[in-house]
Design an enzyme around this catalytic site. Structure first.
Site, PDB file in Angstrom:
ATOM      1  N   ASP A  96      -1.599   0.789   6.470  1.00  0.00           N
ATOM      2  CA  ASP A  96      -2.995   0.405   6.310  1.00  0.00           C
ATOM      3  C   ASP A  96      -3.261  -0.024   4.860  1.00  0.00           C
ATOM      4  O   ASP A  96      -2.329  -0.186   4.069  1.00  0.00           O
ATOM      5  CB  ASP A  96      -3.917   1.553   6.736  1.00  0.00           C
ATOM      6  CG  ASP A  96      -3.715   2.822   5.927  1.00  0.00           C
ATOM      7  OD1 ASP A  96      -3.120   2.766   4.834  1.00  0.00           O
ATOM      8  OD2 ASP A  96      -4.170   3.887   6.383  1.00  0.00           O
ATOM      9  N   ALA A  97      -4.518  -0.164   4.508  1.00  0.00           N
ATOM     10  CA  ALA A  97      -4.898  -0.613   3.164  1.00  0.00           C
ATOM     11  C   ALA A  97      -4.472   0.375   2.077  1.00  0.00           C
ATOM     12  O   ALA A  97      -4.350  -0.001   0.916  1.00  0.00           O
ATOM     13  CB  ALA A  97      -6.405  -0.850   3.094  1.00  0.00           C
TER      14      ALA A  97
END
Length: 140
Positions: free
Chosen positions: A16-17
């Site tokens: 993810d980020a």
């Protein structure tokens, strides 16, 4: 009790980020582990589907302990926690290369007729498979 092992290399698309494995990805890793366990025990899920049955997830539990990051390797350990002939609970433990437990969990499955979605008796439809599950399950 037999414990199957499957290696997974963390791919960039799974992060993810925050550059850690996205939490939903662990469900996919559970499936990789479950598929490997079934193969290790001498069976193939595809054979079940060809016979007109599927085994949907009816419950899933995950507990996160440590994150995985891109480029690391995970070892998915899978076993049969319990098996009643109607429901099977698989147990999972995902460890990092240092041997630290990062994720634990379980999934519950039942076998149903593909057309009607009615549960079937595993022992009757797949007697050899049932016998192996009875032998290899953790809870006896």
């Amino acid at each position: 009790m037999f414990i199957s092992e499957a290696q997974v290399e963390v791919r960039y698309a799974e992060t993810d980020a925050m550059q850690v494995v996205y939490h939903g990805q662990y469900v996919v890793w559970f499936e990789i582990g479950r598929t490997q366990l079934i193969k290790d025990l001498g069976f193939h899920y595809a054979d079940m589907e060809r016979a007109g049955f599927v085994s949907p997830v009816t419950d899933i539990q995950l507990s996160y302990k440590r994150p995985f990051r891109y480029g690391e390797r995970a070892l998915v350990r899978t076993w049969i926690q319990s098996h009643t002939g109607i429901r099977t609970t698989y147990g999972y433990e995902i460890v990092n290369e240092a041997g630290d437990v990062c994720v634990t969990g379980s999934s519950v499955h039942t076998v149903v007729d593909k057309e009607t979605f009615r549960p079937i008796k595993f022992k009757k439809a797949f007697p050899e498979w049932h016998e192996v599950y009875e032998k290899e399950k953790k809870e006896k």
